[in-house]
Design a protein around this motif. Structure first.
Motif, PDB file in Angstrom:
ATOM      1  N   VAL A   1      16.552 -32.512 -10.037  1.00 28.40           N
ATOM      2  CA  VAL A   1      15.063 -32.959  -9.241  1.00 28.40           C
ATOM      3  C   VAL A   1      14.186 -31.809  -9.589  1.00 28.40           C
ATOM      4  O   VAL A   1      13.709 -31.039 -10.717  1.00 28.40           O
ATOM      5  CB  VAL A   1      15.680 -33.454  -7.979  1.00 28.40           C
ATOM      6  CG1 VAL A   1      16.081 -34.484  -7.574  1.00 28.40           C
ATOM      7  CG2 VAL A   1      15.831 -31.824  -7.539  1.00 28.40           C
ATOM      8  N   THR A   2      12.363 -32.498  -9.705  1.00 32.21           N
ATOM      9  CA  THR A   2      11.686 -31.459  -9.273  1.00 32.21           C
ATOM     10  C   THR A   2      11.213 -31.121  -8.162  1.00 32.21           C
ATOM     11  O   THR A   2      10.858 -32.456  -7.419  1.00 32.21           O
ATOM     12  CB  THR A   2      10.654 -31.824 -10.577  1.00 32.21           C
ATOM     13  OG1 THR A   2      11.741 -32.294 -11.297  1.00 32.21           O
ATOM     14  CG2 THR A   2       9.598 -30.724 -11.024  1.00 32.21           C
ATOM     15  N   VAL A   3      10.842 -30.055  -7.422  1.00 31.58           N
ATOM     16  CA  VAL A   3      10.764 -30.236  -6.638  1.00 31.58           C
ATOM     17  C   VAL A   3       9.653 -29.302  -6.222  1.00 31.58           C
ATOM     18  O   VAL A   3       9.050 -28.495  -7.376  1.00 31.58           O
ATOM     19  CB  VAL A   3      11.542 -28.764  -5.586  1.00 31.58           C
ATOM     20  CG1 VAL A   3      11.371 -28.188  -4.316  1.00 31.58           C
ATOM     21  CG2 VAL A   3      13.045 -29.027  -5.651  1.00 31.58           C
ATOM     22  N   THR A   4       8.490 -29.757  -5.869  1.00 33.29           N
ATOM     23  CA  THR A   4       7.765 -28.793  -5.400  1.00 33.29           C
ATOM     24  C   THR A   4       6.922 -28.572  -3.834  1.00 33.29           C
ATOM     25  O   THR A   4       7.398 -28.887  -3.147  1.00 33.29           O
ATOM     26  CB  THR A   4       5.663 -29.680  -5.547  1.00 33.29           C
ATOM     27  OG1 THR A   4       5.978 -30.779  -4.399  1.00 33.29           O
ATOM     28  CG2 THR A   4       5.751 -30.391  -7.390  1.00 33.29           C
ATOM     29  N   LEU A   5       5.944 -27.209  -4.238  1.00 29.91           N
ATOM     30  CA  LEU A   5       5.909 -26.148  -2.860  1.00 29.91           C
ATOM     31  C   LEU A   5       4.431 -26.353  -2.442  1.00 29.91           C
ATOM     32  O   LEU A   5       3.594 -26.711  -2.990  1.00 29.91           O
ATOM     33  CB  LEU A   5       6.468 -25.125  -2.227  1.00 29.91           C
ATOM     34  CG  LEU A   5       8.243 -24.870  -3.168  1.00 29.91           C
ATOM     35  CD1 LEU A   5       8.745 -23.453  -3.358  1.00 29.91           C
ATOM     36  CD2 LEU A   5       8.924 -25.249  -2.961  1.00 29.91           C
ATOM     37  N   ALA A   6       4.026 -25.975  -0.904  1.00 30.31           N
ATOM     38  CA  ALA A   6       3.141 -26.378  -0.319  1.00 30.31           C
ATOM     39  C   ALA A   6       2.432 -24.671  -0.692  1.00 30.31           C
ATOM     40  O   ALA A   6       0.945 -25.011  -1.348  1.00 30.31           O
ATOM     41  CB  ALA A   6       3.249 -26.004   0.904  1.00 30.31           C
ATOM     42  N   ASP A   7       2.631 -23.691  -1.054  1.00 26.03           N
ATOM     43  CA  ASP A   7       2.002 -23.029  -0.968  1.00 26.03           C
ATOM     44  C   ASP A   7       2.724 -22.587  -2.873  1.00 26.03           C
ATOM     45  O   ASP A   7       3.414 -22.342  -3.320  1.00 26.03           O
ATOM     46  CB  ASP A   7       2.326 -21.401  -0.428  1.00 26.03           C
ATOM     47  CG  ASP A   7       2.867 -22.116   0.860  1.00 26.03           C
ATOM     48  OD1 ASP A   7       1.569 -21.853   1.520  1.00 26.03           O
ATOM     49  OD2 ASP A   7       3.827 -22.114   1.714  1.00 26.03           O
ATOM     50  N   ASP A   8       1.373 -21.555  -3.331  1.00 25.80           N
ATOM     51  CA  ASP A   8       1.300 -20.871  -4.465  1.00 25.80           C
ATOM     52  C   ASP A   8       2.324 -20.309  -4.859  1.00 25.80           C
ATOM     53  O   ASP A   8       1.599 -19.163  -4.845  1.00 25.80           O
ATOM     54  CB  ASP A   8      -0.294 -20.908  -5.280  1.00 25.80           C
ATOM     55  CG  ASP A   8       0.463 -21.827  -6.949  1.00 25.80           C
ATOM     56  OD1 ASP A   8       1.212 -21.855  -7.693  1.00 25.80           O
ATOM     57  OD2 ASP A   8      -1.239 -21.418  -7.846  1.00 25.80           O
ATOM     58  N   LEU A   9       4.024 -19.739  -5.068  1.00 21.95           N
ATOM     59  CA  LEU A   9       3.987 -18.294  -4.860  1.00 21.95           C
ATOM     60  C   LEU A   9       4.709 -18.132  -6.259  1.00 21.95           C
ATOM     61  O   LEU A   9       4.076 -19.432  -7.605  1.00 21.95           O
ATOM     62  CB  LEU A   9       5.977 -18.693  -4.384  1.00 21.95           C
ATOM     63  CG  LEU A   9       5.719 -19.238  -3.388  1.00 21.95           C
ATOM     64  CD1 LEU A   9       7.024 -19.361  -2.698  1.00 21.95           C
ATOM     65  CD2 LEU A   9       4.813 -18.086  -1.492  1.00 21.95           C
ATOM     66  N   ASP A  10       5.433 -17.199  -6.510  1.00 20.86           N
ATOM     67  CA  ASP A  10       5.521 -16.678  -8.333  1.00 20.86           C
ATOM     68  C   ASP A  10       6.751 -17.012  -8.396  1.00 20.86           C
ATOM     69  O   ASP A  10       6.882 -16.284  -7.537  1.00 20.86           O
ATOM     70  CB  ASP A  10       5.009 -15.362  -8.451  1.00 20.86           C
ATOM     71  CG  ASP A  10       5.569 -14.702  -9.537  1.00 20.86           C
ATOM     72  OD1 ASP A  10       6.082 -15.720 -10.343  1.00 20.86           O
ATOM     73  OD2 ASP A  10       5.668 -13.723  -9.853  1.00 20.86           O
TER      74      ASP A  10
ATOM     75  N   ASP B   1      10.692 -34.951  -7.104  1.00 21.16           N
ATOM     76  CA  ASP B   1      10.844 -35.696  -7.571  1.00 21.16           C
ATOM     77  C   ASP B   1      11.927 -35.931  -8.258  1.00 21.16           C
ATOM     78  O   ASP B   1      12.418 -35.519  -9.256  1.00 21.16           O
ATOM     79  CB  ASP B   1       9.842 -35.559  -8.478  1.00 21.16           C
ATOM     80  CG  ASP B   1       9.696 -36.179  -9.171  1.00 21.16           C
ATOM     81  OD1 ASP B   1      10.062 -37.300 -10.240  1.00 21.16           O
ATOM     82  OD2 ASP B   1       8.670 -36.604 -11.329  1.00 21.16           O
ATOM     83  N   ALA B   2      12.541 -37.368  -7.612  1.00 20.57           N
ATOM     84  CA  ALA B   2      14.545 -37.417  -8.571  1.00 20.57           C
ATOM     85  C   ALA B   2      13.982 -38.518  -9.297  1.00 20.57           C
ATOM     86  O   ALA B   2      14.297 -39.759  -9.381  1.00 20.57           O
ATOM     87  CB  ALA B   2      14.839 -38.073  -7.296  1.00 20.57           C
ATOM     88  N   LEU B   3      13.486 -37.594 -11.328  1.00 19.60           N
ATOM     89  CA  LEU B   3      13.105 -38.082 -12.085  1.00 19.60           C
ATOM     90  C   LEU B   3      13.028 -39.211 -11.838  1.00 19.60           C
ATOM     91  O   LEU B   3      13.043 -40.196 -12.948  1.00 19.60           O
ATOM     92  CB  LEU B   3      14.819 -38.228 -12.632  1.00 19.60           C
ATOM     93  CG  LEU B   3      15.872 -37.214 -12.779  1.00 19.60           C
ATOM     94  CD1 LEU B   3      17.214 -37.478 -13.587  1.00 19.60           C
ATOM     95  CD2 LEU B   3      14.938 -36.188 -13.631  1.00 19.60           C
TER      96      LEU B   3
END
Lengths: 312, 447
Positions: free
Chosen positions: B300-309, B285-287
């Motif tokens: 930016v805000t990045v999301t990942l496929a796995d729920d990592l700590d 997500d670029a703002l």
């Protein structure tokens, strides 16, 4: 190795070069997120002026889709433009924000501050501001100050450490290296943070245009009852203007800055749209403070002296 | 209505890029005059500022307006007539916006030039044509090289005082270029100027037909500002975790940060350091705008496929080119505080978004900038010193060599007692290490 003439004419920036507005936006967002990551109780100084409106817009983008993790603080001089107060309250409600108000009028009524002979209330903001910071134990205070505004501000850091008296000591500032901001502070101290440090007045206006940000109407040309004092058009009103020797007239004007009514001057303008405002500023031969701020004309080092006392 | 310019003006004004540059010069080399002329001739000095300078100059008994008063903003600077601290100036042409870090030239303010150079993509080093390359010039070149400023301009000033003679310029340019190149400065452009007379600053000089290159401003407008993405490994320090936990976004977990180098792509396999866990980028997500690719220096805000700590201070990098982690940092530092840095001292180390405890294990050498000589085991570093340090950190850091990334190879040393920034650090080798090279240890340093 000497490339004396090789680069001329080949200055096509790569497609990955950011536009100056994108670069400034990215930097400001980075600053907001640094503060959110490192401080306990940050607050955004919000006057309803264009710089604080842009700051809030950037904060909303920085944390979306979550809400802004900061509250707002307005130092109310008691001489505000009604359009600005209306804008402030509407914005706070729209985004579900929390607003703190520090009131100069309350300090005067309680006898803790005395009205100045010239009626200007801008310098009186410092005490309510610094006391509000202490009372709420804010440890980071965002301000919309820009280094292009004034020569003392040109020396200001993005993260500016203030002692328990909120004082700024320009000779004891931390060097600011790379994008590594040092926000360490002792209890009682706080850090003033200026995410718009590298923006100019024109950048702010272009960003407002690009992002379609709504502003209070006083930034656009409108007819208003004003009178001349010290070479500026001041708004007539209950705050103490005009004096008997001063004549009120209706003029087509707009404001370049929003501050206390007693010291914020209007400029003659027929710019009713963003495009027209930007064209007018691009062509202007006066700085925004030089054109419209009485308090900066008091002495050569007026801003530095006020900042030393805790002004933002 | 003053809308005769229509939408054209806005487009023209916003289609520009931003160049950050720094100026360096000795006290009497004419730096203030050059800065004043760049600001003045690009019409960045407005009437009220000029009037204020004229009034202040008159009050001091000076007949002509003193342009240095434009840039010396502090009471103490104006009283003493010297520049104490870095100031930032802003000006623009139709092609580009400029942020100028105006740094003082005094020897004792090396830290100020380091500060200005740390964010600069170009440095202008001024030389007086009558004096040629002097010690101070070598210091400025060394700082620009150490901080790895990509472009250096040698402005040979006061050409009017040497009769605009080409051999004078050529000799200085050659000596400087040889010196700076030996320090690793990648690109050097030499320009003969007279800041006072205006030759080759904004307008080409009629007095130097023999010079076919750009003016200072032309060069500033055209020098390339961004780097080749393909050659930079992607680095994404996690600044802040965004978790709205609202009805609308109950499970959203985004990692916010500014891309430090290279580019990130949706679908890319990534490793999170220091844990070493892996996942795939599921969204960027670029703002406010979902994108497939984003690059430095975008926030930016990045999301990942796995729920990592993952938390603030972690670093996300492509799995194929992730940096190694280490607790033993070897670096060149510039000491920027008044209190010294000593062997055995406990400090904090701030690297990207991570601050860790650390201890100064060794100070192998101190560098003299004048002649680049090394002084082994100085025991401590004081204000404006440049030296090598070995630091042991309490937690592993994903640190690059400064020569590979100015952003992920740099760090601060901070005094934990009062928060003072003690030193600016540049990880890995530099010319400051050459004379005291030790046998490479085998614990993961490969630069």
């Amino acid at each position: 190795m000497t490339t004396t003439s090789a680069t001329v004419g080949e200055g096509t920036d790569s497609p990955y070069a950011l536009s100056h507005l994108d670069a400034l936006e990215s930097e400001a967002v980075h600053i907001f997120r640094e503060v959110a990551g490192e401080f306990e109780r940050p607050v955004i100084l919000f006057s309803g002026g264009k710089d604080s409106i842009v700051m809030l817009h950037l904060a909303l983008k920085a944390f979306a889709p979550a809400p802004v993790p900061f509250s707002l603080l307005h130092v109310d001089t008691g001489h505000n433009f009604p359009e600005v107060l209306e804008y402030r309250d509407r914005t706070v409600a729209e985004h579900g924000l929390r607003l703190h108000v520090a009131s100069v009028q309350e300090y005067i009524d309680a006898g803790k501050l005395r009205e100045r002979p010239d009626g200007t209330r801008n310098p009186l903001q410092t005490v309510p501001l610094t006391e509000a910071i202490q009372q709420h134990r804010f440890d980071a205070v965002f301000g919309g100050g820009r280094r292009d505004e004034e020569k003392a501000r040109a020396k200001e850091r993005v993260f500016s450490l203030r002692d328990e008296f909120s004082a700024w000591d320009p000779r004891r500032q931390r060097p600011e290296l790379w994008q590594l901001y040092n926000g360490r502070h002792a209890p009682g101290e706080h850090v003033r943070v200026f995410p718009l440090s590298n923006w100019t007045e024109l950048d702010v206006w272009q960003y407002i245009a690009r992002e379609k940000i709504e502003l209070p109407g006083i930034y656009y040309a409108h007819e208003r009852e004003v009178f001349a004092r010290n070479g500026m058009w001041l708004t007539a009103g209950e705050w103490g203007g005009p004096k008997e020797s001063e004549t009120v007239e209706t003029r087509l004007i707009r404001y370049r800055t929003v501050g206390d009514m007693s010291c914020t001057g209007a400029v003659d303008s027929d710019a009713t749209t963003l495009e027209a405002v930007i064209a007018e500023i691009a062509a202007s031969r006066l700085t925004e403070r030089g054109a419209t701020r009485a308090d900066d004309k008091m002495s050569e080092a007026a801003m530095e002296d006020r900042k030393r006392e805790g002004y933002f | 209505m003053t809308t005769t310019t229509g939408t054209g003006l806005t487009e023209q004004l916003s289609a520009t890029t931003l160049l950050r540059f720094a100026t360096a010069g000795s006290v009497d080399d004419g730096k203030s005059t050059l800065v004043g002329r760049l600001l003045h001739d690009s019409k960045s000095i407005l009437t009220d500022q000029l009037e204020a300078v004229e009034a202040a100059s008159l009050k001091r008994g000076q007949e002509a307006p003193d342009l240095a008063l434009l840039t010396d903003g502090l009471r103490a600077e104006r009283e003493q007539g010297i520049t104490i601290d870095v100031a930032y100036r802003y000006f623009a042409t139709t092609r580009r916006r400029f942020i100028l870090a105006d740094t003082p030239g005094h020897v004792q303010y090396t830290r100020n030039m380091v500060t200005g150079a740390s964010t600069a993509e170009l440095a202008v080093v001024l030389v007086d044509a009558r004096n040629g390359v002097v010690e101070q010039t070598r210091r400025h070149a060394a700082v620009a090289a150490l901080l790895r400023v990509p472009h250096v301009v040698l402005a040979v000033n006061k050409m009017d005082l040497v009769e605009y003679a080409e051999p004078v310029f050529a000799a200085i340019a050659e000596e400087f270029t040889a010196y700076a190149a030996s320090l690793g400065v990648p690109e050097i452009t030499a320009i003969p100027i007279s800041a006072l007379a205006g030759d080759n600053v904004v307008e080409p000089s009629a007095n130097m037909d023999w010079y076919g290159g750009p003016t200072v401003l032309e060069h500033l407008e055209t020098v390339p500002v961004s780097h080749d993405l393909a050659s930079c490994k992607a680095r994404f320090p996690v600044q802040y975790v965004i978790r709205p936990q609202t009805a609308e976004h109950p499970d959203y977990r985004g990692y916010a940060g500014q891309i430090a180098s290279g580019a990130l792509r949706v679908g890319e396999a990534v490793t999170v350091l220091p844990s070493g866990r892996t996942s795939t980028i599921s969204g960027i997500d670029a703002l406010g705008e979902a994108v497939d690719i984003a690059w430095a220096p975008q926030s930016v805000t990045v999301t990942l496929a796995d729920d990592l700590d993952i938390s603030r201070g972690d670093l996300i990098a492509p799995s194929g080119s992730a940096p190694r982690t280490t607790q033993d940092v070897e670096a060149t530092v510039c000491h920027v505080a008044d209190q010294p840095l000593t062997v055995g001292q406990r400090v904090l180390l701030k690297h990207t978004t991570r601050t860790v405890k650390a201890i100064v294990k060794e100070i192998p050498s101190r560098l003299t900038l004048d002649d680049l000589s090394q002084h082994p085991d100085p025991g401590q570093l004081v204000a404006n010193d440049i030296g090598r340090v070995k630091v042991r950190t309490a937690e592993p850091l994903a640190l690059d060599a400064y020569r590979d990334s100015r952003r992920t190879g740099s760090f601060l040393l901070i005094d934990p007692a009062d928060g003072t920034t003690l030193a600016a650090g540049m990880a890995g080798d530099s010319f400051a290490a050459e004379a005291v090279k030790t046998v490479a240890d085998d614990e993961g340093w490969d630069f």
